[in-house]
Design an enzyme around this catalytic site. Sequence first.
Site, PDB file in Angstrom:
ATOM      1  N   ASP A 122      11.278   0.310 -12.715  1.00  0.00           N
ATOM      2  CA  ASP A 122      12.084   0.385 -11.433  1.00  0.00           C
ATOM      3  C   ASP A 122      13.293   1.220 -11.764  1.00  0.00           C
ATOM      4  O   ASP A 122      13.463   1.501 -12.778  1.00  0.00           O
ATOM      5  CB  ASP A 122      12.282  -1.010 -11.017  1.00  0.00           C
ATOM      6  CG  ASP A 122      12.569  -1.096  -9.412  1.00  0.00           C
ATOM      7  OD1 ASP A 122      12.996  -0.209  -8.872  1.00  0.00           O
ATOM      8  OD2 ASP A 122      12.484  -2.219  -8.990  1.00  0.00           O
ATOM      9  N   GLU A 156      17.287  -5.002  -0.866  1.00  0.00           N
ATOM     10  CA  GLU A 156      17.514  -5.967  -2.045  1.00  0.00           C
ATOM     11  C   GLU A 156      19.003  -5.955  -2.306  1.00  0.00           C
ATOM     12  O   GLU A 156      19.882  -5.236  -1.982  1.00  0.00           O
ATOM     13  CB  GLU A 156      16.504  -5.419  -3.166  1.00  0.00           C
ATOM     14  CG  GLU A 156      17.253  -3.747  -3.299  1.00  0.00           C
ATOM     15  CD  GLU A 156      16.261  -3.369  -4.383  1.00  0.00           C
ATOM     16  OE1 GLU A 156      16.333  -3.505  -5.553  1.00  0.00           O
ATOM     17  OE2 GLU A 156      15.564  -2.275  -3.618  1.00  0.00           O
TER      18      GLU A 156
END
Length: 623
Positions: free
Chosen positions: A316, A512
């Site tokens: 990520d 997020e």
Amino acid sequence: MKRRHLSRLALGAGIAALLVGPGTVVPSAGQATATAAARPYAGADYRDARLPVAERVEDLLSRMTLDDKIGQMTQAERGSLTEQSDLATYRIGSVLSGGGSTPATNTPAAWADMYDSFQRTALSTPLGIPMIYGVDAVHGHGNVKGATVFPHHIGLGATRDPGLVREVGRVTAAEVAGTGIDWNFAPCLCVARNDRWGRTYESFGEVPQLATAMTSEISGMQGRSLDAPGSVMATAKHYLGDGGTTGGDDQGNTELSEAELRAVHLPPFKEAVRRDVGSVMVSFSSWNDVKMHGNRYLLTDVLKKELGFDGFVISDWAGIDQLDGESGFTGEEVRKGINAGIDMVMVPYDYKKFTQLLRDEVEAGRVPMSRIDDANRRILTKKFELGLFENPFTDRSYTGKVGSEKHRAVAREAVRESQVLLKNEDRTLPLGKRDKVFVAGKNADDIGNQSGGWTITWQGSSGPVTPGTTILDGIRSEARDPSDVTYDRHGNGIDDSYDVAVAVVGETPYAEGEGDRPGSLGLDQEDLETLARLKASGVPVAVVLVSGRPLDIADQLPGWDALLASWLPGTEGNGVSDVLYGDHKPSGKLPVTWMRDAAQQPINVGDGKKPLFPYGYGLTYRR
């Protein structure tokens, strides 16, 4: 091989010219110059599309320098490239656009032009290895203005319709391919176990069976083959357990036994591997205090060996930079991440430092060449399977289809099927075509709010961010006479002459981190005041709740005559009005358990807690 991009046929014999065309650079010392030296490779085995992919990969690998191999394992954000020529200089194998990272003119054609420009630069290297470009098209190609924006996954989970979700994947892939992009960082296969988590809406639901069924989206994206027209490579993310962190803390710690981790969080990934998903993205989170980006057991032993995953693992965003808890890449972090099983690293800004650190680790023997070669085999295999060596540029026949009426019709159907009717006293719904309707609420006439995060920008934003139909637009279009529909955001002006009031309330966009709600999960003050005005009029009130998760509404619910959970429907708000007016009977079922109050979090089916509405609940209209 089948051709993924039919309009690329013109490349043909001109490939050698492209290898040394615009974008050719003189690399730094120790790197081969990109000149006519590329021509001898025109007849190499890896250039022969008639040969098996495995043979082509081995031939290419045998010709690659360490710099070439390290470059293939590097992914840079488009905006971070100091010079576009760095793509060739550092042999960078992949580029991405983060949320909101777009060309200056955010149109499908401008995206295609940008992609092709980057690709020409990548092809200018001696071996002419094409780049692969990734983007987070998590509910449609949300970075692109004018693209079709679908309901977020929580809404798709409510449909219980894997066939429809597969079609959503197919349409998303077609729009992504129309902008040149080869690779989608979706679907998210997290199993959300605590609604305080800011990524709950990216989950199909709270049980592994639901996310497992909805891996059909992968098949829709990847098509009959990766090189088929309109196909893109999918990504199963985030591996593993990001939906189960303690307190719903984004990037937090999932504290579970291995048996529970395997029972709850692993099954969707197992099915994704069975569907031949091209890539898997690692979670920022930890499992029992061990960061996933450094977890060799789960990345290599379980994912690659036990499950048999033969695609490649992508980190990520700067994920390996979190391994030591300090800012900035270190050689130790690079070594730990690569040796754990990460094949490509999303740097995304420090590609120069990363390539040097990895080279140092390899030359010192701390990262074995066998690990480098394994990563390259996995990456190159997917590039060959995508048909990028034969057809590296945008298929412009798909560019004009971005945001098409046909695609929006699929999204409208997804919205219809995602609506969950939770309360309907005295048959308040469906609305009558001749009813006099008062519409209020901050989410009634706001494309940005109803689309949520990952829409045009990373966190999303309120307002007319992209073309579409608001819920208010849909209501007006359904009414026999649009003048029978009155709208005031705050509910001012309502009286008892109206047949019904529709309050469209709930959350505003987030993604997020910013979306975590460790405190209250209730409605905001504006919503509460708007609802109070409507209730005071004496008119029946139907609430349409636009949100990325269940909200704490038990105290207000007795004052509402009807409640429709609309989740985050995207750009096609007329799918909501189709249900409000009864053109489509509500058929959605809750993909998550609805709490009685926030103190119950986490609450999930089978845990013995008494919910406000149980998992799987959903009403429909009586005949």
